[in-house]
Design an enzyme around this catalytic site. Structure first.
Site, mmCIF file in Angstrom:
data_model
loop_
_atom_site.group_PDB
_atom_site.id
_atom_site.type_symbol
_atom_site.label_atom_id
_atom_site.label_comp_id
_atom_site.label_asym_id
_atom_site.label_seq_id
_atom_site.Cartn_x
_atom_site.Cartn_y
_atom_site.Cartn_z
ATOM 1 N N ARG A 220 11.945 -1.543 -5.158
ATOM 2 C CA ARG A 220 10.847 -2.670 -5.241
ATOM 3 C C ARG A 220 11.138 -3.555 -6.368
ATOM 4 O O ARG A 220 10.986 -4.771 -6.022
ATOM 5 C CB ARG A 220 9.321 -2.060 -5.823
ATOM 6 C CG ARG A 220 8.377 -2.898 -5.742
ATOM 7 C CD ARG A 220 6.923 -2.519 -5.956
ATOM 8 N NE ARG A 220 6.434 -1.532 -5.012
ATOM 9 C CZ ARG A 220 5.721 -1.943 -3.825
ATOM 10 N NH1 ARG A 220 5.719 -3.204 -3.976
ATOM 11 N NH2 ARG A 220 5.278 -1.074 -3.139
ATOM 12 N N GLY B 74 -4.180 5.778 3.431
ATOM 13 C CA GLY B 74 -5.334 6.404 3.967
ATOM 14 C C GLY B 74 -5.155 5.839 5.503
ATOM 15 O O GLY B 74 -4.253 5.062 5.791
ATOM 16 N N ARG C 181 11.267 2.372 0.259
ATOM 17 C CA ARG C 181 10.560 3.395 -0.432
ATOM 18 C C ARG C 181 10.403 2.634 -1.830
ATOM 19 O O ARG C 181 11.762 2.349 -2.585
ATOM 20 C CB ARG C 181 11.550 4.549 -0.566
ATOM 21 C CG ARG C 181 11.186 5.764 -1.425
ATOM 22 C CD ARG C 181 10.004 6.450 -0.863
ATOM 23 N NE ARG C 181 9.704 7.595 -1.593
ATOM 24 C CZ ARG C 181 8.561 7.953 -2.139
ATOM 25 N NH1 ARG C 181 7.450 7.253 -1.914
ATOM 26 N NH2 ARG C 181 8.437 9.291 -2.782
ATOM 27 N N GLY C 182 9.414 2.316 -2.376
ATOM 28 C CA GLY C 182 9.272 1.479 -3.423
ATOM 29 C C GLY C 182 9.671 1.874 -4.693
ATOM 30 O O GLY C 182 10.496 1.003 -5.414
ATOM 31 N N GLU D 23 6.746 5.170 9.528
ATOM 32 C CA GLU D 23 7.107 3.830 9.743
ATOM 33 C C GLU D 23 8.423 3.620 10.710
ATOM 34 O O GLU D 23 8.251 2.789 11.399
ATOM 35 C CB GLU D 23 7.366 3.103 8.235
ATOM 36 C CG GLU D 23 6.055 2.879 7.408
ATOM 37 C CD GLU D 23 6.205 1.998 6.167
ATOM 38 O OE1 GLU D 23 7.288 1.338 6.046
ATOM 39 O OE2 GLU D 23 5.585 2.242 5.365
ATOM 40 N N ASP E 48 12.551 3.278 -5.419
ATOM 41 C CA ASP E 48 14.154 2.833 -5.173
ATOM 42 C C ASP E 48 14.230 1.341 -5.323
ATOM 43 O O ASP E 48 15.439 1.039 -6.063
ATOM 44 C CB ASP E 48 14.608 3.505 -3.993
ATOM 45 C CG ASP E 48 14.745 4.992 -3.878
ATOM 46 O OD1 ASP E 48 14.511 5.316 -4.907
ATOM 47 O OD2 ASP E 48 14.880 5.484 -2.794
#
Length: 542
Positions: free
Chosen positions: A25, A53, A20-21, A87, A23
């Site tokens: 990245r 998308g 989860r970016g 994912e 948190d």
């Protein structure tokens, strides 16, 4: 269990990172990715979070399928993203079906929060249930994936020094990548049913014993291919694994058994380099370091008891649940090492339709437009006699050839055996004692298809007890005993006859044995035989 055929597909990435970016990245993730890249590992990070998308989703699903390892960084807000939950569901599906290695990192969350849907994970799932419905397929799938992933062994990041932890993660990934499936033959025909039988023989579900099994058969019959497929299907279930290829040949190298012991210890202990000064020292190291490890070990092409004594001397060398697979051309090596008949698997030639399929895959490739008569194909199958090596070699040599070239090749093979096939079979003959070689050649030239009783009676008349020799030839896969009849595979018989022919290629009269009528007649016709003081020209009466 994923089949090795699925794991042999092309892998594009070493590692795919799920996170989860917002948190991680710019902190943990960036440092981990840099360390992975610096160690030469090819990673995939989804940098398209702001423009999700269908096309990007399909691309990510393909990436997961094409990766060796997936690292899931479970952070505080991970479950708030349904994209991340999709994912993890896809990753767990690929772990089960496609042999994907999954390593979780619990970044400042407790593993139980993930697997039991508590804390921030419980709150996030409650929101998803409100949006999609408590009993929706999506939510149930996500929950199951979180539970399964949360139960995996991984890393729990609290207040640790992240640099040290990242180094540990990189080392683990590097060792896991070293344990990739081994390369197996391109065309696997007739293998799957045998793997099922052997898995049953291994009794993998039982973890409170140590089991050894043997695969026995002549050269070229497919023992190595079968053991490779068996290894690839099962090695991830064990703490450590090792496939020692071509033990016979490796034992002849300068360091011989010592080098094999070093490889075995290094692979099972995941990269630990232990120096073995002697085979006796190697035995001590194996007993000390492996006695509590659940291992899968394959010894391929063993031909000497000393090899077994140095590499798998006693079951107690290994931890409970270990499985040892030995392939050999000599059944006696297995029985003398304490492996009973129920745990010895005789690898048989391929049946007609499997043999035809394997020949076709090598002889008739996509760009081959030649039409070959069925009788020529059947001649090739008869020559190969179900031996996979012969089918492969012969198929490759006939690929893209015209009918006339097929006829010429098959005609010549009767007198001039293919070198690759012949050499693979001849090694078993070379390992015989001199008197065993003589009896083997006699059976090949004169007694194939005769009753065992008749052969014994003839050989016994030479004031020699042939009982043990015939048994040795059976155990070394050189002859077959069927209902008291002695048989010999046609390629082995051709190999034996070629040995006699090579004694003097151009003069049959100087060979030790004659079995063809034309050779017999030609030899007699070229010599005057003196009998009872009379010169007789056999060319006049034959």
């Amino acid at each position: 269990m994923a089949s090795s055929s699925s794991s042999k597909r092309k892998r594009k990435y070493d590692v795919v990172l799920s996170f989860r970016g917002i948190d991680v990245r710019k902190t943990f993730l960036s440092h981990l990715n840099l360390a992975l890249n610096q160690n030469g590992l090819f990673t995939y990070i989804d940098n398209k979070e702001m423009r999700k998308g269908q096309q990007i989703w399909l691309e990510l699903m393909k990436v997961i399928e094409e990766s060796h390892i997936a690292i899931i960084i479970f952070s505080k807000n991970y479950a708030s993203s349904w994209w991340c939950l999709e994912e993890v569901a896809k990753i767990m599906e690929c772990m089960k079906q496609k042999d994907l290695i999954v390593l979780p990192v619990f970044y400042k969350v407790e593993p139980r929060e993930v697997r039991k849907w508590r804390g921030s994970y419980g709150r996030a799932l409650a929101k998803h249930e409100f949006e999609f419905g408590k009993d929706s397929y999506k939510v149930k799938r996500w929950k199951e994936a979180l539970t399964n992933a949360g139960n995996l062994s991984g890393w729990h990041v609290k207040d640790e020094v992240e640099a040290k932890l990242i180094k540990e993660i990189v080392n683990e990934i590097s060792m896991q990548l070293d344990r990739r499936p081994l390369h197996v033959a391109k065309h696997l025909v007739g293998i799957h049913p045998q793997v099922i039988k052997l898995n049953s023989m291994l009794k993998l579900e039982s973890r409170d014993d140590i089991r050894m099994i043997g695969l026995w058969g002549p050269g070229g019959i497919g023992k190595t291919t079968l053991s490779l497929e068996l290894y690839n299907n099962n090695y991830r279930q064990f703490e450590g694994s090792c496939f020692l290829a071509d033990v016979r040949k490796a034992s002849e190298e300068p360091k011989g058994l010592v080098a094999l012991q070093e490889v075995l210890l290094s692979e099972i202990l995941l990269g630990q380099k232990l120096v073995v000064s002697s085979s006796h020292r190697g035995i001590n190291l194996m007993q000390d370091r492996l006695c509590r490890k659940e291992v899968l070990l394959v010894l391929d092409d063993v031909n000497d008891k000393e090899q077994l004594d140095a590499l798998v001397g006693e079951p107690g060398w290994f931890g409970e649940g270990s499985r040892i697979i030995i392939t050999t051309r000599n059944k006696y090596l297995l029985t003398s090492h304490g492996i009973d008949e129920d745990h010895i698997y005789e690898v048989k030639p391929l049946e007609y339709y499997d043999a035809l399929e394997l020949l076709n895959k090598h002889a008739f490739q996509r760009n081959n437009k030649n039409i070959i008569r069925k009788d020529l194909v059947n001649m090739a199958l008869h020559y190969a006699n179900g031996l996979p090596l012969a089918l492969k070699v012969l198929g490759c040599s006939l690929c893209c050839r015209r009918e006339r070239e097929w006829e010429s090749t098959l005609h010549n093979l009767a007198k001039f055996p293919n070198k690759i096939i012949n050499d693979a079979l001849k090694w078993s003959y070379d390992g015989l004692e001199d008197h065993e070689k003589e009896i083997f050649l006699d059976i090949a030239c004169f007694f194939e298809g005769q009753s065992k009783e008749y052969i014994m009676r003839v050989l016994d008349s030479w004031d020699f007890d042939p009982t043990i020799v015939v048994q040795v030839l059976v155990e070394k896969s050189l002859i077959i005993e069927e209902r008291e009849i002695i048989r010999m595979r046609n390629l082995i018989q051709l190999m034996a006859m070629n040995i006699i022919r090579q004694e003097c290629p151009n003069d049959p009269g100087r060979r030790t044995r004659l079995w063809l009528f034309d050779d017999f007649r030609n030899v007699l016709s070229r010599h005057l035989v003196r009998f009872a003081g009379v010169d007789i020209d056999f060319s006049l009466i034959i």
